[in-house]
Design a protein around this motif. Structure first.
Motif, PDB file in Angstrom:
ATOM      1  N   ASP A  84     -28.136  10.751  -3.775  1.00  0.00           N
ATOM      2  CA  ASP A  84     -29.559  10.549  -3.513  1.00  0.00           C
ATOM      3  C   ASP A  84     -30.405  11.309  -4.532  1.00  0.00           C
ATOM      4  O   ASP A  84     -30.142  11.219  -5.719  1.00  0.00           O
ATOM      5  N   GLU A  85     -31.386  12.071  -4.078  1.00  0.00           N
ATOM      6  CA  GLU A  85     -32.296  12.796  -4.974  1.00  0.00           C
ATOM      7  C   GLU A  85     -32.069  14.301  -4.909  1.00  0.00           C
ATOM      8  O   GLU A  85     -32.990  15.095  -5.084  1.00  0.00           O
ATOM      9  N   SER A  86     -30.855  14.702  -4.660  1.00  0.00           N
ATOM     10  CA  SER A  86     -30.563  16.135  -4.520  1.00  0.00           C
ATOM     11  C   SER A  86     -30.599  16.837  -5.874  1.00  0.00           C
ATOM     12  O   SER A  86     -30.503  16.212  -6.928  1.00  0.00           O
ATOM     13  N   ILE A  87     -30.730  18.175  -5.801  1.00  0.00           N
ATOM     14  CA  ILE A  87     -30.836  19.008  -7.003  1.00  0.00           C
ATOM     15  C   ILE A  87     -29.792  20.112  -6.913  1.00  0.00           C
ATOM     16  O   ILE A  87     -29.614  20.735  -5.867  1.00  0.00           O
ATOM     17  N   VAL A  88     -29.120  20.362  -8.038  1.00  0.00           N
ATOM     18  CA  VAL A  88     -28.171  21.473  -8.128  1.00  0.00           C
ATOM     19  C   VAL A  88     -28.599  22.351  -9.298  1.00  0.00           C
ATOM     20  O   VAL A  88     -28.774  21.857 -10.421  1.00  0.00           O
ATOM     21  N   ASN A  89     -28.794  23.654  -9.027  1.00  0.00           N
ATOM     22  CA  ASN A  89     -29.132  24.640 -10.047  1.00  0.00           C
ATOM     23  C   ASN A  89     -27.938  25.572 -10.222  1.00  0.00           C
ATOM     24  O   ASN A  89     -27.528  26.232  -9.273  1.00  0.00           O
ATOM     25  N   LEU A  90     -27.397  25.624 -11.436  1.00  0.00           N
ATOM     26  CA  LEU A  90     -26.223  26.454 -11.715  1.00  0.00           C
ATOM     27  C   LEU A  90     -26.574  27.566 -12.693  1.00  0.00           C
ATOM     28  O   LEU A  90     -27.093  27.295 -13.779  1.00  0.00           O
ATOM     29  N   THR A 109     -26.428  10.379  -8.562  1.00  0.00           N
ATOM     30  CA  THR A 109     -27.862  10.420  -8.838  1.00  0.00           C
ATOM     31  C   THR A 109     -28.257  11.881  -8.710  1.00  0.00           C
ATOM     32  O   THR A 109     -27.411  12.743  -8.526  1.00  0.00           O
ATOM     33  N   GLY A 110     -29.530  12.157  -8.761  1.00  0.00           N
ATOM     34  CA  GLY A 110     -29.970  13.541  -8.590  1.00  0.00           C
ATOM     35  C   GLY A 110     -30.125  14.254  -9.916  1.00  0.00           C
ATOM     36  O   GLY A 110     -30.036  13.658 -10.993  1.00  0.00           O
ATOM     37  N   THR A 111     -30.345  15.574  -9.820  1.00  0.00           N
ATOM     38  CA  THR A 111     -30.629  16.392 -10.996  1.00  0.00           C
ATOM     39  C   THR A 111     -29.727  17.619 -11.004  1.00  0.00           C
ATOM     40  O   THR A 111     -29.582  18.294  -9.996  1.00  0.00           O
ATOM     41  N   VAL A 112     -29.156  17.907 -12.169  1.00  0.00           N
ATOM     42  CA  VAL A 112     -28.355  19.112 -12.367  1.00  0.00           C
ATOM     43  C   VAL A 112     -29.065  19.957 -13.418  1.00  0.00           C
ATOM     44  O   VAL A 112     -29.326  19.487 -14.531  1.00  0.00           O
ATOM     45  N   ASN A 113     -29.395  21.201 -13.063  1.00  0.00           N
ATOM     46  CA  ASN A 113     -30.010  22.155 -13.987  1.00  0.00           C
ATOM     47  C   ASN A 113     -28.995  23.255 -14.258  1.00  0.00           C
ATOM     48  O   ASN A 113     -28.537  23.907 -13.323  1.00  0.00           O
ATOM     49  N   ILE A 114     -28.666  23.457 -15.533  1.00  0.00           N
ATOM     50  CA  ILE A 114     -27.680  24.473 -15.914  1.00  0.00           C
ATOM     51  C   ILE A 114     -28.389  25.528 -16.745  1.00  0.00           C
ATOM     52  O   ILE A 114     -29.004  25.212 -17.771  1.00  0.00           O
ATOM     53  N   TYR A 115     -28.300  26.788 -16.293  1.00  0.00           N
ATOM     54  CA  TYR A 115     -28.945  27.917 -16.957  1.00  0.00           C
ATOM     55  C   TYR A 115     -27.868  28.809 -17.564  1.00  0.00           C
ATOM     56  O   TYR A 115     -26.983  29.276 -16.854  1.00  0.00           O
ATOM     57  N   GLY A 116     -27.928  29.035 -18.876  1.00  0.00           N
ATOM     58  CA  GLY A 116     -26.924  29.867 -19.519  1.00  0.00           C
ATOM     59  C   GLY A 116     -27.269  30.122 -20.972  1.00  0.00           C
ATOM     60  O   GLY A 116     -28.408  29.898 -21.413  1.00  0.00           O
TER      61      GLY A 116
END
Length: 181
Positions: A84-90, A109-116
Motif C-alpha cells: 500500500d502506501e506504507s513508509i520504511v525509514n532505515l 509499493t510505498g516508500t523506503v528512506n535509507i539514511y547513511g
C-alpha cells in the motif's frame, strides 16, 4: 530402520514445536516499539501505526500495510515487505551475515528512506544499496521488487563535517576589527 525413522520424525516434530512456541507473530494496529529483548517470528504493521525498532529480533520479516510507518535504527530483521502506501525509514539494524548488515526488501509499493554514508546504488544481477550506517557499520540491502516503490537515499555527513561547517559559520560571523589611529 523403522525405529530410527520414528525417532528422527519425533525429534523433527519436537524441534519444530520448540521453534514455534518461542516465536510469535505480532500485529501492531497502533503505535509501538520493538526493543532489545523482543523476539518475534513475524511482525505486521497496520493502519496508520508507527513502529520504532531500536533493538530486538524479527526472525522472518516485517510487513507494513496501509499508511503505516516503520523506523529501524537497530535490531535484527531478515526481510521487510512494503504494501500500500506504507513508509520504511532505515538508519541502522538489519540482519548481520558474515559481519555485514544484510537484508532483503520487497517494496510492492510505498516508500523506503535509507539514511547513511557513502551510499551506492548497485545494479548487477540484483538491485541493491550498499553503504554505511551512521554508527559506521557496513550494510547491503537487496531489493526484490521495486517497480511501484519509491527508494530515497539520504547521505548523512560525518560528525566532523558538521563541526567544520559550524566553525566556518563562526568565522564568517566574526566582525573584522577596525584599527583606529
Amino acid at each position: 530402520v523403522i525405529m530410527k525413522t520414528k525417532f528422527l520424525l519425533t525429534i523433527g516434530i519436537l524441534f519444530i514445536f520448540a521453534i514455534c512456541t518461542n516465536a510469535t507473530t505480532m500485529d501492531f494496529y497502533t503505535d509501538g516499539e520493538i526493543v532489545n529483548g523482543n523476539n518475534f517470528y513475524a511482525v505486521n504493521i497496520w493502519n496508520d501505526a508507527t513502529v520504532d525498532m531500536t533493538g530486538g529480533v524479527v526472525e522472518f520479516g516485517i510487513d507494513t500495510y496501509n499508511t503505516s510507518t516503520l523506523n529501524v535504527s537497530s535490531g535484527d530483521v531478515y526481510s521487510i515487505d512494503l504494501h500500500d502506501e506504507s513508509i520504511v525509514n532505515l538508519s541502522g539494524g538489519l540482519r548481520i551475515v558474515e559481519g555485514l548488515h544484510r537484508s532483503t526488501m520487497y517494496p510492492d509499493t510505498g516508500t523506503v528512506n535509507i539514511y547513511g554514508r557513502d551510499l551506492e546504488w548497485v545494479i548487477d544481477s540484483m538491485e541493491r544499496v550498499h553503504g554505511y550506517w551512521i554508527d559506521g557499520s557496513e550494510f547491503r540491502i537487496t531489493f526484490a521488487r521495486i517497480e511501484n516503490a519509491t527508494i530515497n537515499l539520504y547521505e548523512i555527513p560525518e560528525p566532523c563535517t558538521f563541526g567544520l561547517v559550524g566553525l566556518g559559520f563562526f568565522i564568517l560571523r566574526r566582525k573584522p576589527k577596525i584599527l583606529h589611529k
